[in-house]
Motif scaffolding. Sequence first.
Motif, PDB file in Angstrom:
ATOM      1  N   ASP A 133      -2.526  -1.351   6.236  1.00 35.96           N
ATOM      2  CA  ASP A 133      -2.621  -0.573   7.460  1.00 35.96           C
ATOM      3  C   ASP A 133      -3.963   0.132   7.411  1.00 35.96           C
ATOM      4  OD1 ASP A 133      -2.431   1.794   9.215  1.00 35.96           O
ATOM      5  OD2 ASP A 133      -0.354   1.176   9.485  1.00 35.96           O
ATOM      6  N   GLY A 134      -4.746   0.023   8.475  1.00 38.03           N
ATOM      7  CA  GLY A 134      -6.072   0.621   8.456  1.00 38.03           C
ATOM      8  C   GLY A 134      -6.073   2.130   8.392  1.00 38.03           C
ATOM      9  N   ILE A 135      -4.941   2.769   8.696  1.00 34.62           N
ATOM     10  CA  ILE A 135      -4.856   4.229   8.695  1.00 34.62           C
ATOM     11  C   ILE A 135      -4.341   4.752   7.368  1.00 34.62           C
ATOM     12  CG2 ILE A 135      -3.692   6.215   9.759  1.00 34.62           C
ATOM     13  CD1 ILE A 135      -3.750   4.672  12.393  1.00 34.62           C
ATOM     14  N   LEU A 136      -3.335   4.097   6.803  1.00 34.30           N
ATOM     15  CA  LEU A 136      -2.659   4.571   5.604  1.00 34.30           C
ATOM     16  C   LEU A 136      -3.276   4.016   4.328  1.00 34.30           C
ATOM     17  CD1 LEU A 136       0.967   3.898   6.844  1.00 34.30           C
ATOM     18  CD2 LEU A 136      -0.132   6.138   6.753  1.00 34.30           C
ATOM     19  N   ALA A 137      -3.210   4.805   3.262  1.00 32.41           N
ATOM     20  CA  ALA A 137      -3.505   4.267   1.937  1.00 32.41           C
ATOM     21  C   ALA A 137      -2.333   3.376   1.531  1.00 32.41           C
ATOM     22  CB  ALA A 137      -3.679   5.402   0.928  1.00 32.41           C
ATOM     23  N   PRO A 138      -2.603   2.155   1.058  1.00 26.39           N
ATOM     24  CA  PRO A 138      -1.506   1.228   0.744  1.00 26.39           C
ATOM     25  C   PRO A 138      -0.692   1.682  -0.471  1.00 26.39           C
ATOM     26  CG  PRO A 138      -3.605   0.335   0.042  1.00 26.39           C
ATOM     27  CD  PRO A 138      -3.925   1.584   0.805  1.00 26.39           C
ATOM     28  N   VAL A 139       0.530   1.190  -0.545  1.00 29.66           N
ATOM     29  CA  VAL A 139       1.436   1.474  -1.655  1.00 29.66           C
ATOM     30  C   VAL A 139       1.977   0.142  -2.164  1.00 29.66           C
ATOM     31  CG1 VAL A 139       3.597   2.605  -2.347  1.00 29.66           C
ATOM     32  CG2 VAL A 139       2.069   3.726  -0.716  1.00 29.66           C
ATOM     33  N   GLN A 190       1.182  16.356   5.272  1.00 28.82           N
ATOM     34  CA  GLN A 190       2.471  16.336   4.591  1.00 28.82           C
ATOM     35  C   GLN A 190       3.478  17.284   5.258  1.00 28.82           C
ATOM     36  OE1 GLN A 190       3.619  14.614   1.440  1.00 28.82           O
ATOM     37  NE2 GLN A 190       2.141  13.331   2.517  1.00 28.82           N
ATOM     38  N   LEU A 191       3.000  18.457   5.620  1.00 31.52           N
ATOM     39  CA  LEU A 191       3.879  19.442   6.257  1.00 31.52           C
ATOM     40  C   LEU A 191       4.322  18.969   7.637  1.00 31.52           C
ATOM     41  CD1 LEU A 191       1.888  22.663   5.280  1.00 31.52           C
ATOM     42  CD2 LEU A 191       4.012  21.853   4.249  1.00 31.52           C
ATOM     43  N   LEU A 192       3.404  18.381   8.398  1.00 25.78           N
ATOM     44  CA  LEU A 192       3.738  17.892   9.733  1.00 25.78           C
ATOM     45  C   LEU A 192       4.718  16.724   9.663  1.00 25.78           C
ATOM     46  CD1 LEU A 192       3.200  17.969  12.816  1.00 25.78           C
ATOM     47  CD2 LEU A 192       1.340  16.337  12.415  1.00 25.78           C
ATOM     48  N   THR A 193       4.439  15.746   8.819  1.00 27.92           N
ATOM     49  CA  THR A 193       5.278  14.549   8.775  1.00 27.92           C
ATOM     50  C   THR A 193       6.675  14.827   8.235  1.00 27.92           C
ATOM     51  OG1 THR A 193       4.386  13.923   6.602  1.00 27.92           O
ATOM     52  CG2 THR A 193       3.300  13.009   8.536  1.00 27.92           C
ATOM     53  N   SER A 194       6.817  15.827   7.391  1.00 20.12           N
ATOM     54  CA  SER A 194       8.140  16.140   6.835  1.00 20.12           C
ATOM     55  C   SER A 194       8.934  17.097   7.715  1.00 20.12           C
ATOM     56  CB  SER A 194       8.001  16.722   5.421  1.00 20.12           C
ATOM     57  OG  SER A 194       7.226  17.913   5.431  1.00 20.12           O
ATOM     58  N   GLY A 195       8.402  17.412   8.903  1.00 17.03           N
ATOM     59  CA  GLY A 195       9.152  18.203   9.868  1.00 17.03           C
ATOM     60  C   GLY A 195       9.211  19.682   9.584  1.00 17.03           C
ATOM     61  N   GLN A 196       8.068  20.270   9.123  1.00 17.19           N
ATOM     62  CA  GLN A 196       8.079  21.686   8.751  1.00 17.19           C
ATOM     63  C   GLN A 196       7.114  22.525   9.590  1.00 17.19           C
ATOM     64  OE1 GLN A 196       8.957  22.369   4.364  1.00 17.19           O
ATOM     65  NE2 GLN A 196       7.970  20.372   4.279  1.00 17.19           N
ATOM     66  N   LEU A 197       6.663  21.954  10.711  1.00 19.97           N
ATOM     67  CA  LEU A 197       5.806  22.693  11.628  1.00 19.97           C
ATOM     68  C   LEU A 197       6.355  22.566  13.046  1.00 19.97           C
ATOM     69  CD1 LEU A 197       2.250  21.567  10.400  1.00 19.97           C
ATOM     70  CD2 LEU A 197       3.427  23.714   9.858  1.00 19.97           C
ATOM     71  N   VAL A 204       7.809  13.100  11.355  1.00 23.23           N
ATOM     72  CA  VAL A 204       6.810  12.311  12.095  1.00 23.23           C
ATOM     73  C   VAL A 204       6.310  11.207  11.169  1.00 23.23           C
ATOM     74  CG1 VAL A 204       4.534  12.379  13.202  1.00 23.23           C
ATOM     75  CG2 VAL A 204       6.083  14.346  13.402  1.00 23.23           C
ATOM     76  N   PRO A 205       6.240   9.962  11.642  1.00 27.50           N
ATOM     77  CA  PRO A 205       5.672   8.904  10.800  1.00 27.50           C
ATOM     78  C   PRO A 205       4.297   9.290  10.263  1.00 27.50           C
ATOM     79  CG  PRO A 205       6.729   7.931  12.704  1.00 27.50           C
ATOM     80  CD  PRO A 205       6.758   9.425  12.924  1.00 27.50           C
ATOM     81  N   THR A 206       4.065   8.984   9.001  1.00 25.84           N
ATOM     82  CA  THR A 206       2.837   9.423   8.339  1.00 25.84           C
ATOM     83  C   THR A 206       1.581   8.915   9.041  1.00 25.84           C
ATOM     84  OG1 THR A 206       3.990   9.550   6.216  1.00 25.84           O
ATOM     85  CG2 THR A 206       1.589   9.404   6.146  1.00 25.84           C
ATOM     86  N   ARG A 207       1.586   7.655   9.471  1.00 26.03           N
ATOM     87  CA  ARG A 207       0.376   7.100  10.107  1.00 26.03           C
ATOM     88  C   ARG A 207       0.055   7.847  11.396  1.00 26.03           C
ATOM     89  NH1 ARG A 207       0.009   3.133  13.687  1.00 26.03           N
ATOM     90  NH2 ARG A 207      -1.435   1.978  12.364  1.00 26.03           N
ATOM     91  N   TRP A 208       1.078   8.310  12.119  1.00 23.99           N
ATOM     92  CA  TRP A 208       0.847   9.094  13.332  1.00 23.99           C
ATOM     93  C   TRP A 208       0.400  10.501  12.976  1.00 23.99           C
ATOM     94  CZ3 TRP A 208       5.952   7.685  16.402  1.00 23.99           C
ATOM     95  CH2 TRP A 208       5.989   6.301  16.581  1.00 23.99           C
ATOM     96  N   GLY A 209       0.986  11.048  11.922  1.00 23.66           N
ATOM     97  CA  GLY A 209       0.653  12.406  11.510  1.00 23.66           C
ATOM     98  C   GLY A 209      -0.799  12.554  11.088  1.00 23.66           C
ATOM     99  N   ILE A 210      -1.342  11.541  10.395  1.00 20.75           N
ATOM    100  CA  ILE A 210      -2.735  11.592   9.950  1.00 20.75           C
ATOM    101  C   ILE A 210      -3.671  11.721  11.144  1.00 20.75           C
ATOM    102  CG2 ILE A 210      -4.584  10.227   8.892  1.00 20.75           C
ATOM    103  CD1 ILE A 210      -2.397   9.050   7.022  1.00 20.75           C
TER     104      ILE A 210
END
Length: 390
Positions: A133-139, A190-197, A204-210
């Motif tokens: 994925d061009g946005i995310l670091a791969p795993v 991390q805070l946004l994607t885990s629903g703490q803001l 929120v999906p991480t790729r969207w959160g970034i």
Amino acid sequence: MKAGLCAECKGRGFCGLKECPITKRFYAGLRTRVSKEYMGESPSVFIGSRNYPSVSGGPLMIGESDDPEDWVRRNYSIDDIVGIRAGTIRGNSRYKVKQTLPDLPIQEIALSKKPLDVEVAFEKPVSFDLKFDGILAPVGLSGSIEKLKVLDNASVPVVVDRITSDTDLKATEGVIELYKSGIDHHYITQLLTSGQLGVKRHIVPTRWGITAVDDTISYALKREVMRNPQVSGITMLTASLHANRIICVLLPGEFRFEMIEIWGQGSMWGGSEGDTIVVDSEGEKRKSNYSPITGAYYSARLAVLEYLRSIGRCASVFVVRQVSKDYWAPLGTWVIREASRKAMNSVPISFDDTAAVETEINMILGSRHWRSYSRLLNDIKSQKRLSDFF
């Protein structure tokens, strides 16, 4: 191989080769023992976007840093990062994005400034599951979680505790306040994607959160920068990181931003017979459409606006990103953000006119093909100034 095939394929065999050369190199970096259990550090969490609004997500598990800014500070090479990401396990549980979420173990992991020790049991042994994925670091690895237990307590900075506890503060305001308080991009995401803001909180999906964090901070900086006096001359700043070259040119004028992205011939997402070029731009109004350059556009724009705010000036800006074949693995848009920041910290080179800066860019890129894509330069050349009439 046709232009863009790797971008479409992402390791699924469209090219007809028996083994994807990119996937093969990731697999070679795999050092983690395949197991049904994991006990160790979890530095962050990951939320997928597939099947939204029913998504999978969970902790990332690896005894290494997961913060790209830290990778840059440590001067990690592409191979170093691939080694880390190949051995990283993505734990998966199912979540409904819009439902009201109770306190979750992944929220405690994301909230902590330092990695937390976790104990995880998987439904079956983790497997190699690399997705590009061009946005995310791969795993490299993934596994469905049967049981997850966090073994220690989160270490939370005071400002993070205050903002995540404020359920009357909008998510955008929380992101901006965290940024202005010195919290780095990775932590905010991390805070946004885990629903703490935010007021109505959900994961929120991480790729969207970034991209959301890049865009939110950029818009706040843009409103500040537009009130500043314009730069007085033409300057260029440039730097490279992981085979990504960034060239940024600042010109006198109201705020405009244009980005030209060049995937060189033979590069990962370039063509076999020539360059693949994508361009996008905006003016003073907030950008309403999603960029065809995707997350790289927002990451580069953030770095440029950070610089303009730091020097107290406004400018018309164009950025060229050139990607060579040495960028053999897509590491995520953090590369463009950090490469652009590196460029903005370089020594500016001054030019008397646009013709001179164009000549310099042609020499750096080894081509003038990029020039026909720049609408901003065309507009600047055709503009008449008051001094032209006297």
